[in-house]
Design a protein around this motif. Structure first.
Motif, PDB file in Angstrom:
ATOM      1  N   GLU A 192      54.111  17.533  17.022  1.00 37.45           N
ATOM      2  CA  GLU A 192      55.326  18.142  17.558  1.00 37.45           C
ATOM      3  C   GLU A 192      56.032  18.869  16.435  1.00 37.45           C
ATOM      4  O   GLU A 192      56.330  18.288  15.389  1.00 37.45           O
ATOM      5  CB  GLU A 192      56.235  17.067  18.156  1.00 37.45           C
ATOM      6  N   LYS A 193      56.309  20.148  16.649  1.00 40.12           N
ATOM      7  CA  LYS A 193      56.962  20.930  15.616  1.00 40.12           C
ATOM      8  C   LYS A 193      58.407  20.457  15.438  1.00 40.12           C
ATOM      9  O   LYS A 193      58.998  19.870  16.359  1.00 40.12           O
ATOM     10  CB  LYS A 193      56.924  22.417  15.960  1.00 40.12           C
ATOM     11  N   PRO A 194      58.998  20.683  14.287  1.00 39.31           N
ATOM     12  CA  PRO A 194      60.367  20.191  14.067  1.00 39.31           C
ATOM     13  C   PRO A 194      61.349  20.811  15.058  1.00 39.31           C
ATOM     14  O   PRO A 194      61.235  21.985  15.426  1.00 39.31           O
ATOM     15  CB  PRO A 194      60.673  20.631  12.633  1.00 39.31           C
ATOM     16  N   SER A 195      62.293  19.992  15.487  1.00 41.59           N
ATOM     17  CA  SER A 195      63.386  20.528  16.294  1.00 41.59           C
ATOM     18  C   SER A 195      64.332  21.312  15.403  1.00 41.59           C
ATOM     19  O   SER A 195      64.297  21.201  14.180  1.00 41.59           O
ATOM     20  CB  SER A 195      64.135  19.386  16.997  1.00 41.59           C
TER      21      SER A 195
ATOM     22  N   GLU B 140      61.510  25.217  11.375  1.00 45.61           N
ATOM     23  CA  GLU B 140      62.772  25.614  11.982  1.00 45.61           C
ATOM     24  C   GLU B 140      63.823  25.715  10.885  1.00 45.61           C
ATOM     25  O   GLU B 140      63.685  25.097   9.824  1.00 45.61           O
ATOM     26  CB  GLU B 140      63.219  24.619  13.060  1.00 45.61           C
ATOM     27  N   GLN B 141      64.920  26.494  11.157  1.00 48.81           N
ATOM     28  CA  GLN B 141      65.937  26.749  10.144  1.00 48.81           C
ATOM     29  C   GLN B 141      67.333  26.559  10.718  1.00 48.81           C
ATOM     30  O   GLN B 141      67.548  26.623  11.938  1.00 48.81           O
ATOM     31  CB  GLN B 141      65.805  28.178   9.600  1.00 48.81           C
ATOM     32  N   CYS B 142      68.286  26.326   9.809  1.00 48.68           N
ATOM     33  CA  CYS B 142      69.705  26.303  10.148  1.00 48.68           C
ATOM     34  C   CYS B 142      70.481  26.885   8.975  1.00 48.68           C
ATOM     35  O   CYS B 142      69.988  26.914   7.843  1.00 48.68           O
ATOM     36  CB  CYS B 142      70.196  24.890  10.496  1.00 48.68           C
ATOM     37  N   VAL B 143      71.713  27.380   9.234  1.00 52.70           N
ATOM     38  CA  VAL B 143      72.534  28.060   8.238  1.00 52.70           C
ATOM     39  C   VAL B 143      73.862  27.326   8.100  1.00 52.70           C
ATOM     40  O   VAL B 143      74.422  26.824   9.087  1.00 52.70           O
ATOM     41  CB  VAL B 143      72.765  29.538   8.629  1.00 52.70           C
TER      42      VAL B 143
ATOM     43  N   ARG C 130      73.664  18.483   3.879  1.00 48.56           N
ATOM     44  CA  ARG C 130      72.612  17.700   4.532  1.00 48.56           C
ATOM     45  C   ARG C 130      71.991  18.501   5.671  1.00 48.56           C
ATOM     46  O   ARG C 130      72.681  19.231   6.401  1.00 48.56           O
ATOM     47  CB  ARG C 130      73.174  16.382   5.060  1.00 48.56           C
ATOM     48  N   CYS C 131      70.658  18.336   5.829  1.00 50.24           N
ATOM     49  CA  CYS C 131      69.888  19.008   6.874  1.00 50.24           C
ATOM     50  C   CYS C 131      69.012  17.963   7.560  1.00 50.24           C
ATOM     51  O   CYS C 131      68.268  17.235   6.889  1.00 50.24           O
ATOM     52  CB  CYS C 131      69.043  20.121   6.261  1.00 50.24           C
ATOM     53  N   THR C 132      69.081  17.893   8.900  1.00 54.14           N
ATOM     54  CA  THR C 132      68.359  16.848   9.633  1.00 54.14           C
ATOM     55  C   THR C 132      67.773  17.415  10.914  1.00 54.14           C
ATOM     56  O   THR C 132      68.473  18.096  11.676  1.00 54.14           O
ATOM     57  CB  THR C 132      69.295  15.676   9.971  1.00 54.14           C
ATOM     58  N   SER C 133      66.488  17.124  11.160  1.00 53.52           N
ATOM     59  CA  SER C 133      65.824  17.430  12.430  1.00 53.52           C
ATOM     60  C   SER C 133      65.620  16.130  13.188  1.00 53.52           C
ATOM     61  O   SER C 133      65.033  15.176  12.668  1.00 53.52           O
ATOM     62  CB  SER C 133      64.471  18.118  12.192  1.00 53.52           C
TER      63      SER C 133
END
Length: 376
Positions: A144-147, A226-229, A166-169
Motif C-alpha cells: 500500500e502506497k503511503p497516504s 506522497e508529499q505535504c508542505v 513533524r511529518c506523518t503518514s
C-alpha cells in the motif's frame, strides 16, 4: 556384470531424456517476490511447452497455497476441456482471468485486477497433460502506497526556542522513509537542524529568523510517494509581562462589572420588597373620615339656629354670656392637646353683650368654619 550395468545406465539416460523432452514450464522462477501497489493489476507469468508424447487432455490449474500445512490449497481458476472456469469462491473471485483467450497454445498466465493487501500470498501454476505434469510457485506481495502525510509544528516557533517539524503518514506499507527540504530562501535546511528519516522529524535547535520559510516533506516506500508542505515563521519572543498584566486587569474589570451588576440587582430587589411591605402596612394614627364630623357639626348648627330663632332679645344676651359647652371643636382644636388649647378671653363675651344691649342691637351668633369650609 559389466554388461548389465551398462544396460542400466542406457535405460536411465533414455528415461531422463524422455522426461526432459516432455512438458516443460519455460517461465523462469522468480527468486524475489513480485511486489505491486494496492489498486493496480498484476500478471502472474506461466509459459509452457508440450512434447509429442504428451497426448492426454490439457488441464491448467491456478491455486492459492495455504499458509498452514493442515489446510487445503484454494483453486482460483481452472482450464479444462477447452473451457475456463473462474467462478470459484475465493478472495479474488471476479478479478482473475487468463491472459490468453486460448491457454492451450502455451500461455497459462493469469491477470489479477485491482489487487488488495489481502491478495498477498503464494500462488501456484500447475500444467497437466498426461503423462507430463509441471508446476511453478510464485509469491505475490501487495503493498500500500503511503497516504498523504500531515505536516505540523511541535513546540514554540519563537526565536531562541527549539522547533520540531513533524511529518506523518497514517497508512502505507512499511518500511517508509521521510525526507525534508526547504523550498524558499536558501533552499537549505538550517545548520542547527537534525533530520530523522524514520520518524519524519526535523529538529531546529535555537531557531532564528533565517529558519523561516516553506518546507516540503516526502514520504516514500517501495511502491509510491506522497508529499505535504509546511510554512514556518520564527517570530520574536512576545512581552509576556505585559500580557500577564493586561490579563489580570481584564479579569479584575470583569469581576468589578459583575459586582456592580449584582449590587444594583440586590438593591432594586430590596426596594421593591420594602415598597410592598409599606403598601400592606395598617397605620393606627390615621384620623377618621371627616364626613361624619361634618354631619354632626351641621346637625349642631341647625339645632343652635332653631334655638336662636325661638329666643327673645333678653335670652340672647344671656345665651351669649353662657359658655358654649356643646360647641364641637374644629379639626385643629381636636388634634391639639388639651394643654395647648387656647382659652377665650373672659371679658370678650361680657363686652360684646354690654355693647349690644347699650346700642339696642340683637346679638347674632356666627357659626365657626374650618379650613376646608365645614361649619363647626
Amino acid at each position: 556384470m559389466e554388461l548389465s550395468a551398462a544396460r542400466w545406465c542406457v535405460t536411465l539416460l533414455s528415461l531422463f531424456a524422455g522426461l526432459t523432452s516432455g512438458l516443460q514450464i519455460t517461465s523462469s522462477s522468480a527468486s524475489t517476490p513480485t511486489e505491486v501497489a494496492s489498486g493496480q493489476s498484476v500478471k502472474l507469468d506461466c509459459q509452457f511447452t508440450l512434447a509429442s508424447e504428451d497426448s492426454g487432455p490439457l488441464d491448467i490449474e491456478w491455486s492459492l497455497v495455504a499458509s498452514d500445512n493442515q489446510k487445503d490449497d484454494q483453486v482460483i481458476i481452472l482450464y479444462s476441456g477447452d473451457r475456463a472456469y473462474e467462478n470459484y469462491d475465493t478472495p479474488v473471485k471476479g478479478r482473475v482471468h487468463f491472459n490468453s483467450p486460448d491457454p492451450k497454445n502455451g500461455d497459462a498466465s493469469v491477470n489479477i485486477l485491482t489487487v488488495k493487501p489481502t491478495d498477498t500470498g503464494t500462488y501456484q501454476c500447475k500444467v497437466k497433460k498426461a503423462p507430463g505434469v509441471r508446476n511453478k510457485k510464485m509469491q505475490l506481495v501487495v503493498l500500500e502506497k503511503p497516504s498523504k502525510p500531515r505536516c505540523y509544528i511541535e513546540g514554540s516557533s519563537h526565536e531562541g526556542k527549539d522547533v520540531v517539524l513533524r511529518c506523518t503518514s497514517d497508512a502505507g506499507s512499511k518500511p517508509m522513509t521521510y525526507s525534508w527540504e526547504k523550498t524558499t530562501g536558501s533552499k537549505v535546511l538550517p545548520a542547527s537542524s537534525v533530520l530523522d528519516p524514520v520518524s519524519g522529524t526535523v529538529s531546529v535547535k535555537n531557531a532564528s529568523a533565517s529558519a523561516s520559510g516553506t518546507y516540503r516533506c516526502t514520504t516514500t516506500n517501495r511502491v509510491g510517494a506522497e508529499q505535504c508542505v509546511l510554512d514556518l515563521s520564527v517570530t520574536p519572543i512576545p512581552n509576556t509581562a505585559g500580557i500577564v498584566a493586561g490579563s489580570i486587569i481584564a479579569v479584575l474589570l470583569i469581576l468589578l462589572i459583575i459586582a456592580i451588576i449584582l449590587f444594583c440587582f440586590c438593591r432594586a430587589r430590596n426596594r421593591k420588597k420594602y415598597e410592598k411591605e409599606i403598601c400592606n402596612e395598617i397605620r393606627e394614627d390615621v384620623p377618621p373620615p371627616k364626613s361624619r364630623a361634618s354631619t354632626a357639626r351641621s346637625f349642631t348648627v341647625a339645632s343652635q339656629r332653631s334655638s336662636l330663632g325661638s329666643m327673645s332679645p333678653s335670652n340672647l344676651h344671656e345665651y351669649a354670656l353662657k359658655p358654649q359647652y356643646d360647641k364641637i371643636p374644629s379639626s385643629e382644636e381636636y388634634d391639639r392637646p388639651p394643654s395647648q388649647a387656647p382659652m377665650p378671653p373672659p371679658s370678650a363675651a361680657k363686652m360684646a353683650g354690654y355693647n349690644l344691649s347699650r346700642m339696642g342691637g340683637i346679638p347674632v351668633m356666627v357659626p365657626a368654619q374650618t379650613r376646608d369650609g365645614s361649619i363647626v
